[in-house]
Scaffold this active site. Structure first.
Site, PDB file in Angstrom:
ATOM      1  N   ILE A 130      49.838  27.325 -77.244  1.00 55.41           N
ATOM      2  CA  ILE A 130      48.962  28.089 -76.352  1.00 55.41           C
ATOM      3  C   ILE A 130      47.720  28.510 -77.127  1.00 55.41           C
ATOM      4  O   ILE A 130      47.813  29.262 -78.100  1.00 55.41           O
ATOM      5  CB  ILE A 130      49.676  29.339 -75.810  1.00 55.41           C
ATOM      6  CG1 ILE A 130      50.944  28.940 -75.068  1.00 55.41           C
ATOM      7  CG2 ILE A 130      48.753  30.154 -74.905  1.00 55.41           C
ATOM      8  CD1 ILE A 130      51.857  30.104 -74.744  1.00 55.41           C
ATOM      9  N   GLY A 131      46.554  28.038 -76.725  1.00 50.31           N
ATOM     10  CA  GLY A 131      45.316  28.366 -77.427  1.00 50.31           C
ATOM     11  C   GLY A 131      44.512  29.424 -76.697  1.00 50.31           C
ATOM     12  O   GLY A 131      43.502  29.114 -76.041  1.00 50.31           O
ATOM     13  N   GLU A 249      54.308  33.151 -67.963  1.00 49.67           N
ATOM     14  CA  GLU A 249      54.777  33.510 -69.303  1.00 49.67           C
ATOM     15  C   GLU A 249      55.511  34.836 -69.347  1.00 49.67           C
ATOM     16  O   GLU A 249      56.337  35.058 -70.235  1.00 49.67           O
ATOM     17  CB  GLU A 249      53.559  33.559 -70.241  1.00 49.67           C
ATOM     18  CG  GLU A 249      53.888  33.870 -71.679  1.00 49.67           C
ATOM     19  CD  GLU A 249      52.660  33.857 -72.579  1.00 49.67           C
ATOM     20  OE1 GLU A 249      52.800  34.264 -73.744  1.00 49.67           O
ATOM     21  OE2 GLU A 249      51.580  33.446 -72.121  1.00 49.67           O
TER      22      GLU A 249
END
Length: 382
Positions: A130-131, A249
Site C-alpha cells: 500500500i503506497g 482496510e
C-alpha cells in the site's frame, strides 16, 4: 443527526458449513506452528501458503469468476478470515491484495487491469503493498507530495513513500500520487497508480522496528516511469478512491484478533481451574471479543449488501485496536510473567512478541486521531 448503524447479523448456513473445512485445512498446514509463530497473525508472509489458499478458492472469494474469483458471499469470506486469523496463519503474502487492492481494481480499474491482475491475485501468485503514507505527513493522507508528472507514455514519479509494509517482498503497490497541484484544495489533484516495485527508478530501504524486525520500508521514486495503462480510475479522482479503499482496510476481524493468540496462551497457562482474577480477565476478553465480532460481522453484512460503511469501519478499527493493545498489558499485569524473545515458554515468547508489536496496532490503517476525526465529521460534529 447521523448515527452509527450496527445491526445484529448472523452467518448463513453456507458460511458456517465452510468453517469445518477451513479448520481442517489449517490444522494440517499449521501443525508445526508454535504460539509465538501464530502471534504474528496477519503479519506472517508465506507465498507457498498463499498459493495453497488460492488453490482452495479462498482468495478473491467474492469476485466474478471471469476474473478468477469464486462468486461466494462476503459472509463466507468472513468465515475464512476469522479462521485464518484465529489460527495465526501466515496470510500476509495475499492479505492486502485480497482485502483491498483487488476490490479497488474491481470498482475503479480498467477491464485490462482486471484481466491482468485479478486472476493471479486469486491464485495467490501476487503480493501487493500500500503506497499511501509519506515522510512528514503523519496521518494527513491528503498532504502527499510525491508527484506524478504526465510525460510521453505515462507518468514520471518523484518522491517518497514510507511505512510501506512488505514493499521489499511484494510485486506491486497501489500508490497515491499528486498529479495536479490545486492551491488550497489538497484533496484534489490526487491519482492512484499500479506500480511495479521492480521498476527502474525505485529503491526500497528497510525500516527496522524496535524488535529488530523488517516489516516497514521507505520507497523512493526517482524519475520512475509509470505507464499510462497503470493509472487506476480517473486522473484527479484518487481521494475518492483511496477513502473507499480504506473502508475495506478498517472493518475486518484483523482489527480485533491480532492479540488473540496471547489470550489462548493465557488460558493454557492458567489451566482448567484458573484463579479468580485470571477467570475474570478471560471473561472480560471474551465479552469484548463477542461484541467486536458482532460489530465487524455487521459491517461485512453491509458490504455484502453493497453499502459503504466507512463511518462504522472507522469506529470498528478504533475500538478494535484499543482492545488488541489492552490484551498484552492486562496479561502482563495479571501474571507478572517476563516477556521473552527467542527463549522461554510459548506463553512468555507470545507475550514478548505482542508487548513489542502492539503499539503499532493503532497506527496501521489510520491513527486514533484520524479515525475520531472521521467519526466526528460523519456524525456532523465538525
Amino acid at each position: 443527526m447521523a448515527t452509527f448503524n450496527f445491526e445484529l447479523s448472523t452467518l448463513p448456513p453456507e458460511a458456517e458449513a465452510l468453517r469445518d473445512e477451513v479448520r481442517t485445512f489449517l490444522k494440517q498446514e499449521l501443525a508445526q506452528y508454535r504460539g509465538a509463530d501464530r502471534a504474528r497473525s496477519w503479519g506472517g508472509f508465506n507465498r507457498d501458503f498463499s498459493r495453497r489458499m488460492g488453490e482452495r478458492g479462498w482468495i478473491g472469494m467474492t469476485w466474478p469468476k471471469k476474473y478468477g474469483g469464486h462468486e461466494r458471499t462476503a459472509l463466507e469470506r468472513y468465515v475464512v478470515l476469522e479462521e485464518t486469523l484465529a489460527a495465526g496463519a501466515p496470510v500476509s503474502a495475499h492479505w492486502v491484495a485480497d482485502r483491498q487492492s483487488g476490490p479497488l481494481l474491481l470498482r475503479f480499474g480498467t477491464e485490462e487491469q482486471r484481466q491482468r491482475f485479478l486472476p493471479r491475485i486469486a491464485r495467490g501468485e501476487l503480493a501487493f503493498a500500500i503506497g499511501m503514507s509519506e515522510p512528514d505527513s503523519g496521518s494527513d493522507l491528503a498532504s502527499v507530495r510525491t508527484r506524478a508528472e504526465k510525460v510521453a507514455g505515462g507518468y514520471k514519479v518523484n518522491g517518497t513513500k514510507i511505512w510501506t509494509s512488505n514493499a521489499h517482498l511484494s510485486d506491486f503497490a497501489i500508490a497515491l500520487f499528486r498529479t495536479t497541484v490545486v492551491p488550497d484544495k489538497k484533496h484534489e489533484g490526487l491519482s492512484q497508480f499500479l506500480v511495479d516495485l521492480k521498476s527502474p527508478g525505485i529503491s526500497i530501504r528497510p525500516i527496522y522496528d524496535l524488535a529488530g524486525g523488517h516489516h516497514f520500508n521507505e520507497v523512493h521514486f526517482q524519475d520512475c516511469l509509470v505507464p499510462d495503462d497503470m493509472l487506476v480510475g480517473k486522473d484527479g479522482e484518487g481521494w475518492k478512491q483511496v477513502t473507499t479503499e480504506l473502508g475495506f482496510e478498517r472493518s475486518g476481524p484483523e482489527r480485533y484478533l491480532s492479540s488473540l493468540q496471547l489470550v489462548i496462551e493465557l488460558i493454557r497457562e492458567v489451566g482448567k481451574e484458573p484463579p479468580e482474577r485470571a477467570a475474570a480477565l478471560i471473561g472480560h476478553f471474551t465479552a469484548h471479543l463477542v461484541t467486536l465480532r458482532q460489530m465487524s460481522l455487521s459491517i461485512a453484512t453491509m458490504l455484502q449488501a453493497g453499502q459503504n460503511p466507512n463511518l462504522e469501519a472507522a469506529v470498528m478499527k478504533d475500538i478494535g485496536t484499543t482492545f488488541e493493545q489492552e490484551i498484552p498489558e492486562a496479561v502482563h499485569a495479571l501474571t507478572g510473567a517476563e516477556p521473552r524473545i527467542g527463549s522461554g515458554s510459548e506463553f512468555e515468547k507470545t507475550l514478548g512478541y505482542l508487548i513489542q508489536h502492539a503499539p503499532s496496532f493503532s497506527l496501521r490503517g489510520g491513527t486514533r486521531e484520524v479515525l475520531r476525526g472521521i467519526i466526528a465529521r460523519g456524525l456532523g460534529l465538525r
